[in-house]
Design a protein around this motif. Structure first.
Motif, PDB file in Angstrom:
ATOM      1  N   HIS A 157       0.825  -1.206   0.000  1.00 36.10           N
ATOM      2  CA  HIS A 157       0.000   0.000   0.000  1.00 36.10           C
ATOM      3  C   HIS A 157       0.855   1.250   0.000  1.00 36.10           C
ATOM      4  CE1 HIS A 157      -2.334   3.184   2.217  1.00 36.10           C
ATOM      5  NE2 HIS A 157      -3.114   2.917   1.189  1.00 36.10           N
ATOM      6  N   ALA A 158       0.494   2.201  -0.837  1.00 40.55           N
ATOM      7  CA  ALA A 158       1.155   3.500  -0.812  1.00 40.55           C
ATOM      8  C   ALA A 158       0.060   4.559  -0.753  1.00 40.55           C
ATOM      9  CB  ALA A 158       1.987   3.669  -2.071  1.00 40.55           C
ATOM     10  N   ALA A 159       0.242   5.507   0.128  1.00 39.95           N
ATOM     11  CA  ALA A 159      -0.766   6.563   0.251  1.00 39.95           C
ATOM     12  C   ALA A 159      -0.856   7.316  -1.069  1.00 39.95           C
ATOM     13  CB  ALA A 159      -0.368   7.524   1.374  1.00 39.95           C
ATOM     14  N   ARG A 160      -2.034   7.632  -1.497  1.00 44.85           N
ATOM     15  CA  ARG A 160      -2.237   8.339  -2.755  1.00 44.85           C
ATOM     16  C   ARG A 160      -3.637   8.930  -2.762  1.00 44.85           C
ATOM     17  NH1 ARG A 160      -2.894   4.585  -7.798  1.00 44.85           N
ATOM     18  NH2 ARG A 160      -4.150   6.360  -8.424  1.00 44.85           N
ATOM     19  N   SER A 161      -3.864   9.799  -3.717  1.00 42.14           N
ATOM     20  CA  SER A 161      -5.224  10.291  -3.869  1.00 42.14           C
ATOM     21  C   SER A 161      -5.866   9.544  -5.038  1.00 42.14           C
ATOM     22  CB  SER A 161      -5.217  11.793  -4.120  1.00 42.14           C
ATOM     23  OG  SER A 161      -4.526  12.042  -5.321  1.00 42.14           O
ATOM     24  N   PHE A 162      -7.190   9.524  -5.040  1.00 42.97           N
ATOM     25  CA  PHE A 162      -7.907   8.752  -6.056  1.00 42.97           C
ATOM     26  C   PHE A 162      -8.822   9.656  -6.857  1.00 42.97           C
ATOM     27  CE2 PHE A 162      -7.054   5.658  -2.668  1.00 42.97           C
ATOM     28  CZ  PHE A 162      -6.507   4.612  -3.395  1.00 42.97           C
ATOM     29  N   SER A 163      -8.988   9.325  -8.140  1.00 41.18           N
ATOM     30  CA  SER A 163      -9.994  10.056  -8.905  1.00 41.18           C
ATOM     31  C   SER A 163     -11.200   9.190  -9.257  1.00 41.18           C
ATOM     32  CB  SER A 163      -9.386  10.668 -10.171  1.00 41.18           C
ATOM     33  OG  SER A 163      -8.559   9.742 -10.812  1.00 41.18           O
ATOM     34  N   SER A 164     -11.010   7.896  -9.475  1.00 42.51           N
ATOM     35  CA  SER A 164     -12.150   7.017  -9.771  1.00 42.51           C
ATOM     36  C   SER A 164     -12.556   6.216  -8.543  1.00 42.51           C
ATOM     37  CB  SER A 164     -11.788   6.043 -10.899  1.00 42.51           C
ATOM     38  OG  SER A 164     -11.681   6.723 -12.114  1.00 42.51           O
ATOM     39  N   VAL A 165     -11.566   5.601  -7.914  1.00 43.55           N
ATOM     40  CA  VAL A 165     -11.861   4.789  -6.726  1.00 43.55           C
ATOM     41  C   VAL A 165     -12.480   5.680  -5.653  1.00 43.55           C
ATOM     42  CG1 VAL A 165     -10.710   3.596  -4.809  1.00 43.55           C
ATOM     43  CG2 VAL A 165     -10.185   2.988  -7.181  1.00 43.55           C
ATOM     44  N   GLY A 166     -13.555   5.210  -5.063  1.00 43.23           N
ATOM     45  CA  GLY A 166     -14.257   6.000  -4.049  1.00 43.23           C
ATOM     46  C   GLY A 166     -15.445   6.761  -4.611  1.00 43.23           C
ATOM     47  N   THR A 167     -15.629   6.738  -5.941  1.00 45.74           N
ATOM     48  CA  THR A 167     -16.827   7.363  -6.525  1.00 45.74           C
ATOM     49  C   THR A 167     -17.928   6.296  -6.632  1.00 45.74           C
ATOM     50  OG1 THR A 167     -16.139   6.902  -8.797  1.00 45.74           O
ATOM     51  CG2 THR A 167     -15.413   8.988  -7.831  1.00 45.74           C
ATOM     52  N   ARG A 168     -19.118   6.743  -7.026  1.00 48.12           N
ATOM     53  CA  ARG A 168     -20.279   5.837  -6.979  1.00 48.12           C
ATOM     54  C   ARG A 168     -21.017   5.791  -8.306  1.00 48.12           C
ATOM     55  NH1 ARG A 168     -22.436   5.903  -1.142  1.00 48.12           N
ATOM     56  NH2 ARG A 168     -20.727   6.798   0.060  1.00 48.12           N
ATOM     57  N   PRO A 169     -20.355   5.331  -9.362  1.00 52.81           N
ATOM     58  CA  PRO A 169     -21.058   5.291 -10.652  1.00 52.81           C
ATOM     59  C   PRO A 169     -22.066   4.142 -10.715  1.00 52.81           C
ATOM     60  CG  PRO A 169     -18.904   4.288 -10.874  1.00 52.81           C
ATOM     61  CD  PRO A 169     -18.978   4.823  -9.463  1.00 52.81           C
ATOM     62  N   LEU A 204     -13.692   0.546 -11.893  1.00 53.07           N
ATOM     63  CA  LEU A 204     -13.156   1.750 -11.240  1.00 53.07           C
ATOM     64  C   LEU A 204     -11.654   1.612 -11.029  1.00 53.07           C
ATOM     65  CD1 LEU A 204     -15.915   2.481  -8.554  1.00 53.07           C
ATOM     66  CD2 LEU A 204     -15.236   3.990 -10.443  1.00 53.07           C
ATOM     67  N   VAL A 205     -11.238   0.439 -10.620  1.00 49.62           N
ATOM     68  CA  VAL A 205      -9.815   0.218 -10.352  1.00 49.62           C
ATOM     69  C   VAL A 205      -9.008   0.303 -11.646  1.00 49.62           C
ATOM     70  CG1 VAL A 205      -8.141  -1.558  -9.647  1.00 49.62           C
ATOM     71  CG2 VAL A 205     -10.161  -1.099  -8.226  1.00 49.62           C
ATOM     72  N   ALA A 206      -9.523  -0.305 -12.713  1.00 46.50           N
ATOM     73  CA  ALA A 206      -8.819  -0.239 -13.999  1.00 46.50           C
ATOM     74  C   ALA A 206      -8.729   1.209 -14.470  1.00 46.50           C
ATOM     75  CB  ALA A 206      -9.533  -1.105 -15.033  1.00 46.50           C
ATOM     76  N   ALA A 207      -9.840   1.938 -14.331  1.00 45.86           N
ATOM     77  CA  ALA A 207      -9.853   3.340 -14.744  1.00 45.86           C
ATOM     78  C   ALA A 207      -8.858   4.151 -13.913  1.00 45.86           C
ATOM     79  CB  ALA A 207     -11.266   3.905 -14.593  1.00 45.86           C
ATOM     80  N   LEU A 213      -5.173   3.224 -14.936  1.00 46.85           N
ATOM     81  CA  LEU A 213      -4.807   3.690 -16.279  1.00 46.85           C
ATOM     82  C   LEU A 213      -4.953   5.202 -16.406  1.00 46.85           C
ATOM     83  CD1 LEU A 213      -6.566   0.926 -18.439  1.00 46.85           C
ATOM     84  CD2 LEU A 213      -4.093   1.231 -18.155  1.00 46.85           C
ATOM     85  N   GLY A 214      -5.714   5.790 -15.495  1.00 44.64           N
ATOM     86  CA  GLY A 214      -5.927   7.233 -15.570  1.00 44.64           C
ATOM     87  C   GLY A 214      -6.965   7.620 -16.611  1.00 44.64           C
ATOM     88  N   ILE A 215      -7.929   6.738 -16.841  1.00 40.71           N
ATOM     89  CA  ILE A 215      -8.982   7.048 -17.804  1.00 40.71           C
ATOM     90  C   ILE A 215     -10.333   7.070 -17.098  1.00 40.71           C
ATOM     91  CG2 ILE A 215      -7.685   6.090 -19.749  1.00 40.71           C
ATOM     92  CD1 ILE A 215      -9.422   3.573 -19.515  1.00 40.71           C
ATOM     93  N   ASP A 216     -11.373   7.332 -17.892  1.00 37.79           N
ATOM     94  CA  ASP A 216     -12.700   7.449 -17.324  1.00 37.79           C
ATOM     95  C   ASP A 216     -13.321   6.058 -17.113  1.00 37.79           C
ATOM     96  OD1 ASP A 216     -14.810   9.377 -16.616  1.00 37.79           O
ATOM     97  OD2 ASP A 216     -15.932   8.249 -18.144  1.00 37.79           O
ATOM     98  N   TYR A 217     -14.103   5.938 -16.041  1.00 41.57           N
ATOM     99  CA  TYR A 217     -14.812   4.685 -15.731  1.00 41.57           C
ATOM    100  C   TYR A 217     -15.619   4.177 -16.929  1.00 41.57           C
ATOM    101  CZ  TYR A 217     -18.674   1.964 -13.581  1.00 41.57           C
ATOM    102  OH  TYR A 217     -19.608   1.016 -13.269  1.00 41.57           O
ATOM    103  N   ALA A 218     -16.223   5.120 -17.654  1.00 47.53           N
ATOM    104  CA  ALA A 218     -17.085   4.730 -18.777  1.00 47.53           C
ATOM    105  C   ALA A 218     -16.299   4.101 -19.922  1.00 47.53           C
ATOM    106  CB  ALA A 218     -17.861   5.953 -19.290  1.00 47.53           C
ATOM    107  N   GLN A 219     -14.980   4.257 -19.897  1.00 43.01           N
ATOM    108  CA  GLN A 219     -14.152   3.677 -20.965  1.00 43.01           C
ATOM    109  C   GLN A 219     -13.798   2.215 -20.703  1.00 43.01           C
ATOM    110  OE1 GLN A 219     -14.805   6.719 -22.647  1.00 43.01           O
ATOM    111  NE2 GLN A 219     -13.060   5.892 -23.753  1.00 43.01           N
TER     112      GLN A 219
END
Lengths: 286, 750, 158
Positions: free
Chosen positions: B7-19, B489-492, B495-501
């Protein structure tokens, strides 16, 4: 196996009387189809009575109510006049199974299935309801409590069919109520149940009473000694305690998957007290 | 390929959202295909004949009349499933459970099966099979089966784990023991001791979808199986072994699964359907009835548990001891062992001992049910802990906080804990408004803690990048409650892409390497780890392709927010290349881009929860009403918080049902009395309140995002939380689960 | 057993089928007409997964014979969305994550649709009792109740 949908009662009675092999009447189907699915019954002919117009109606006349044999329990709840006159009867009918089941099941089916735990029967018995029976020999009217004679058994003769349930015109200062005990709030079947029907005089004293218990014996019990306790009372605490004792004493229940003998005896009394109070309040308001 | 899962501390952009979940629209429009929603051309309908007897020798089976019925295409018995298990006793038990061989061991045990042109013919054919039984004495109760003079279910069972080895057979297949310190010496020092025996009854997972499959065996030795399962790779292994097929020639496709909760980790009807198909030479669809589901599949153990716990005046638990007897059906199991491991896992204990006994009974073979074996042990222990807190004169929460395990504690089952959530969940409960809300007459409040190990295991994932830059994620862990959403969400994220992709699918057994099944709360934990690993592998290729497109060294390319970024002064002015741009060029830069991962996901972080329950008891009838319920649980990191909440709520609801009404009821004849949803009472909507949840996030050090499994722990505390609430409401300690109204009334009047 | 010819209306469309006298409407819908959105959880009216609306009345299709469908109107989950536009209940079930495994979802959607048709502004308790004929084993019902509340408010506004 054949499926027939007669359009007149005469035809239905004829089919039933002349059926070679086992005939089953289909109204709501909520018992019949389950028994067929489980392999407990394999009728040779299924007689669907829902195309017979008269059986699908609730009629209010000078004598009271005529509830056709094919009327789903949900419809009883939607009939304001019936609900006002016989709230206890409607309570029982609207507790059977789930909303989905109530859209199909009928009080006549519930009665003829002859389960001691049938939810609509105790209130009908307490109400003094009668069944209009049609058979090869003509019509007769009998008290509903005479129809179930044991679990799964009725007193109907071969070829007989119940056409309707008759409820008297409501006298003033009258009220009825039904409660059952179930572990779940819905989708359940009575472990034990009680119905009380009262008529008061102008002073609020009980003049007439009928008390019925369900799932407390092989058939629904009409407990006359319990009714006698209420007559002449204002359903005070003392009367209620004696009522509970009389109901508990009248029970002849069994231990089964739904409850124990001790539990049923005790709770029959508790429910009787509670419904007697409700019936009394309802009677007092009219 | 090395993969660092730490584990490494980091911020998330997809993980933790609720699509919205990717399989959602199909499920709300009726298009999703479950086990019974699939048909094959020319298929037959299979049905199974089951023993009505709890224990009987099968003298003879005459199938000739059934075979002669027009429309019947195959009849099978144990003779059609010869023993190919080669001394593997647990596989032999599975085989015997699928089709009784010498004896019928429980009401509902399969003894024969037919395949016919339609359901009606198949049902008629079952009636034409004559089975000659010789009835044997039976035993269905765990304590009665434990007794020395009980009817013997399997005369080859000699209790393992006992020294010296017993010289005669019994119904106890194994004894296991855990703990450390000197319990007897500790108990002697105790100022207060609570000692009680508790019982819990057998429950069923109660998934709404009955078991269903379509089997097709070809004469060339290949076979296909469509089935609702929690683990199609495991089903493949079992079916291939039992049928004598090569694993690679049996393709198993997992349908959408209509609930499993551990109950679909085990084959029952599938080998039978394959045997029918092999014999008939046609596809066979086999769907269980609800009656069969109850009589023949899934149940938990019934238990009987002795607990003794001692505390000092200052509230320190000085010794803890438990003996746990778990029923395991008519075959050896390791259910009590798991119960013995989990019983005291929440606490820091100097002296602790647990002993488990596996007890054979004439009931269906026990299967896993959500944190299997833990809820019963927690019920016994947490009830006794509550009582002990009262004796010591401490608040129930404070008493637990004082004794809670923490980082560095040696767990009662052996290992030393890393960072864990028991303390934080207790602190959160202590400060929760629910704990301070007033209670009315006949109302009681209870709380309890629970533990579950969580598992990892073998996992294989493919991440394929299309030429349009969208991503297909092929996963091998069956999605039982929204994991396609969390893994997308994890893959997005990685990879740094959108969940919808991203679109995640559950691949069949011929399209992906082996995966353990979705059990042990491992679905999102292990497959997210494999997804991260696969994504990182894909990123290596993406960077290389970008380097090629730019004609610069790959070391000068980094991956940031879905883009290749050129570093260094010499090419700092190169515009970033998006994943989409790199993918579009892939045909000319070396072909398809994909990342693969095959791992054993170790380091599943242990999980803790604390629950609060308010209940009202009608003292005249024993009726109960759950008024309020709160779940506090550590998720490590909640990938899709809404579905994490859903797991908390669902587990709590199942536990409440178990606590109050659900139980298998056997008659004296050894037959199950309530094999249906009318009399096996799972909670309905009007039985429950809203279930509040609080997600704590204490990162799992062994997962890149800190994820812990979340699926199971939520069923561990409710039995005890509800029992403590009822006990507090009525002033009598409840010792028997479920606390059905007759039991509560009897306890009140005792 | 001779087949019975039945003519009925399903989700607004005419449908004809042959069925056996003992065949349930659930079996007909699933196996003869391919409407697999209607689920079988128990076959005895105890779980609600096979809920349909039959002439404006919510019923379990496992407790109806196929032959009884003659001349009736049947609504199933397949008829809820209009083209690619989801019914508000479907949309809210997705947004609130009111499904996990999803097997009970078609039955819940149909039961909720029937409930809101009769009571557009139900209380939480009315929703809970109105949906008590449908079993869900995954969600603990919390998110289902919230989804129905939210859909009801959207539908009242619409």
């Amino acid at each position: 196996m054949r499926y027939i949908r007669p359009s007149s009662l005469e035809d239905a009675v004829g089919l039933l009387a002349n059926a070679s092999g086992k005939a089953a009447i289909l109204a709501g189907g909520s018992d019949l189809l389950v028994r067929m699915k489980g392999g407990f019954i394999e009728p040779d002919v299924i007689i669907d009575i829902k195309a017979i117009d008269a059986l699908g109606r609730i009629i209010e006349n000078d004598d009271g109510f005529v509830i056709g044999a094919a009327v789903p329990c949900a419809v009883l709840g939607e009939n304001t006049a019936l609900r006002n006159a016989w709230p206890g009867v409607v309570e029982g009918a609207r507790l059977i199974g789930s909303k989905q089941v109530q859209g199909r099941c009928t009080i006549v089916g519930n009665l003829c299935n002859a389960s001691p735990a049938a939810d609509s029967v105790p209130a009908l018995v307490a109400a003094g309801a009668r069944a209009l029976v049609r058979g090869p020999a003509g019509s007769r009217t009998i008290a509903v409590e005479t129809i179930p004679v044991g679990p799964g058994k009725t007193s109907l003769a071969p070829g007989e069919i119940i056409e309707a349930i008759l409820l008297d015109k409501r006298q003033r200062h009258s009220g009825d109520a039904y409660q059952r005990f179930t572990p779940r709030t819905e989708m359940d079947i009575a472990v034990v149940s009680a119905a009380v029907n009262l008529t008061l005089n102008d002073q609020g004293v009980v003049e007439k009473a009928r008390v019925a218990l369900g799932a407390a014996a092989p058939t629904v019990l009409l407990v006359e000694e319990a009714a006698d306790i209420l007559v002449g009372s204002r359903v005070d605490d003392g009367a209620l305690e004696r009522l509970a004792e009389a109901c508990s004493a009248a029970c002849r229940p069994i231990d089964d998957k739904r409850g124990t003998v001790e539990f049923r005896k005790k709770v029959a009394g508790v429910l009787a007290k509670r419904v007697a109070l409700t019936a009394y309040q309802r009677a007092g308001q009219k | 390929m090395t993969f660092d899962p730490s584990h490494a501390a980091r911020s998330f952009s997809s993980v933790g959202t609720r699509p919205i979940r990717p399989d959602g629209v199909d499920k709300v429009t009726g298009r999703a295909r479950y086990g019974a929603d699939f048909n094959m051309p020319g298929q037959l309908i299979g049905r199974i004949l089951r023993s009505p007897h709890a224990h009987a020798v099968i003298r003879k089976i005459d199938t000739s009349k059934a075979e002669q019925l027009p429309g019947v295409k195959a009849v099978v018995t144990a003779a059609d499933l010869p023993d190919l298990t080669n001394g593997d006793t647990s596989m032999y038990d599975i085989l015997d459970n699928c089709m009784a061989r010498r004896k019928a061991l429980y009401d509902g045990h399969a003894v024969a099966a037919v395949a016919a042109i339609d359901a009606h013919t198949a049902r008629q054919a079952l009636k034409l099979i004559d089975v000659e039984y010789e009835l044997l004495p039976h035993v269905t109760d765990v304590d009665q089966a434990f007794a020395a003079d009980a009817p013997l279910i399997n005369d080859t069972i000699i209790t393992k784990g006992v020294d010296p080895k017993p010289d005669r057979a019994s119904n106890v297949s194994m004894r296991s023991q855990f703990g450390h310190g000197d319990v007897d010496a500790g108990m002697a020092k105790a100022d207060f001791v609570v000692e009680r025996t508790f019982r819990t009854e057998q429950t069923h997972q109660g998934y709404i979808e009955p078991h269903a499959c379509v089997a097709n065996v070809s004469s060339d030795g290949t076979a296909d199986l469509w089935v609702c399962t929690q683990g199609h790779f495991v089903y493949r292994q079992h079916c291939a072994q039992l049928l004598g097929l090569e694993a690679s020639k049996l393709r198993v496709t997992s349908s959408e699964i209509g609930g499993g909760f551990g109950g679909k980790t085990h084959v029952w009807a599938e080998p039978v359907a394959l045997a029918l198909s092999r014999k008939a030479g046609r596809p066979v669809k086999l769907v269980m009835t609800r009656d069969e589901v109850f009589r023949a599949t899934g149940p938990t153990s019934a238990t009987s548990i002795d607990v003794k716990i001692g505390a000092l005046k200052d509230g320190t638990i000085i010794a803890a001891d438990a003996t746990l007897r778990y029923s395991c059906g008519p075959y050896a199991g390791s259910w009590a062992e798991v119960g013995a491991m989990t019983a005291f896992a929440c606490y820091k204990l100097e002296n602790v001992r647990t002993v488990g006994y596996e007890v054979l009974v004439n009931r269906p073979k026990t299967a896993a049910y959500r944190a299997p074996s833990a809820p019963m042990a927690a019920f016994a222990v947490e009830s006794a802990i509550d009582e002990l807190a009262k004796k010591v004169g401490m608040d129930a929460v404070d008493f637990r906080i004082k004794n809670a395990a923490q980082e560095g504690t040696k767990a009662s089952y052996g290992p030393v804990y890393g960072p864990i959530g028991i303390g934080p969940t207790l602190e959160a409960v202590k400060n929760h408004p629910h704990m301070k809300a007033p209670l009315g007459k006949n109302q009681g409040r209870g709380m309890a803690c629970g533990f579950w190990f969580n598992f990892g295991g073998q996992t294989c994932t493919d991440l394929n990048i299309g030429m349009d830059g969208t991503v297909s994620l092929a996963v091998g862990t069956v999605d039982v409650g929204g994991s396609r959403a969390s893994l997308s969400l994890v893959a997005a994220e990685e990879l740094g892409i959108d969940y919808a992709q991203v679109r995640a699918v559950i691949a069949d057994t011929s399209s992906l390497g082996y995966n353990d099944m979705t059990d042990g709360s491992r679905g999102t934990f292990s497959s997210s780890m494999a997804t991260i690993s696969a994504a990182r592998n894909a990123i290596k290729i993406l960077r290389a392709r970008a380097a090629q497109m730019w004609d610069i060294p790959v070391e000068d390319v980094t991956w940031e927010r879905g883009h290749a970024v050129a570093k260094g002064e010499t090419h700092g002015n190169l515009p970033n290349l998006s994943l989409k741009e790199i993918a579009a060029a892939s045909g000319t830069t070396g072909g398809p881009i994909a990342g693969h991962s095959e791992i054993v996901a170790d380091g599943a972080g242990v999980s803790f929860a604390t629950h609060i329950c308010d209940i009202e008891v009608d003292p005249e009838t024993g009726a109960t009403k759950v008024l309020r319920y709160t779940v506090v649980q550590d998720a490590g990191k909640a990938v899709h918080p809404t579905y994490v909440e859903g797991q908390y709520q669902g587990g709590a609801a199942q536990g409440i049902g178990w606590a109050l009404n659900e139980e298998y009821i056997y008659g004296k004849d050894g037959r199950l009395q309530n094999a249906g949803f009318l009399d096996y009472r799972i909670p309905v909507c009007s039985d429950l309140p809203m279930i509040d949840t609080q997600i704590l996030e204490i990162p799992n050090p062994n997962h890149p995002y800190g994820v812990r499994g979340v699926g199971e722990t939520s069923i561990v505390p409710p039995l005890a939380a509800v029992a403590n609430a009822v006990s507090n409401a009525v002033g009598v300690r409840m010792e028997h689960i479920p606390m059905s109204p007759p039991r509560i009334l009897a306890a009140l009047e005792a | 057993m001779a087949g019975i010819a039945v003519s009925t209306t399903i989700n607004g469309d005419q449908a004809e089928f042959l069925c056996h006298p003992d065949e349930t409407l659930l079996e007909v819908l699933r196996e003869r007409l391919g409407l697999m959105g209607v689920k079988e959880g128990c076959g005895t009216g105890d779980c609600g997964a096979c809920s349909i609306i039959l002439d404006d009345r919510l019923v379990c299709s496992c407790l109806v014979l196929g032959a009884e469908a003659e001349g009736r109107r049947i609504a199933t989950v397949e008829g809820m969305a209009q083209g690619d536009k989801l019914h508000p209940l479907q949309q809210k079930f997705l947004e609130h994550a009111a499904l996990q495994c999803g097997i009970c979802t078609p039955g819940f959607l149909i039961a909720a649709k029937d409930l809101l048709a009769k009571n557009p502004d139900p209380t939480e308790e009315e929703i809970r009792f109105g949906l008590a004929g449908n079993l869900c084993r995954c969600t603990g019902y919390d998110k289902i109740v919230r989804a129905v509340q939210d859909a009801a408010s959207v539908m009242r506004g619409a």
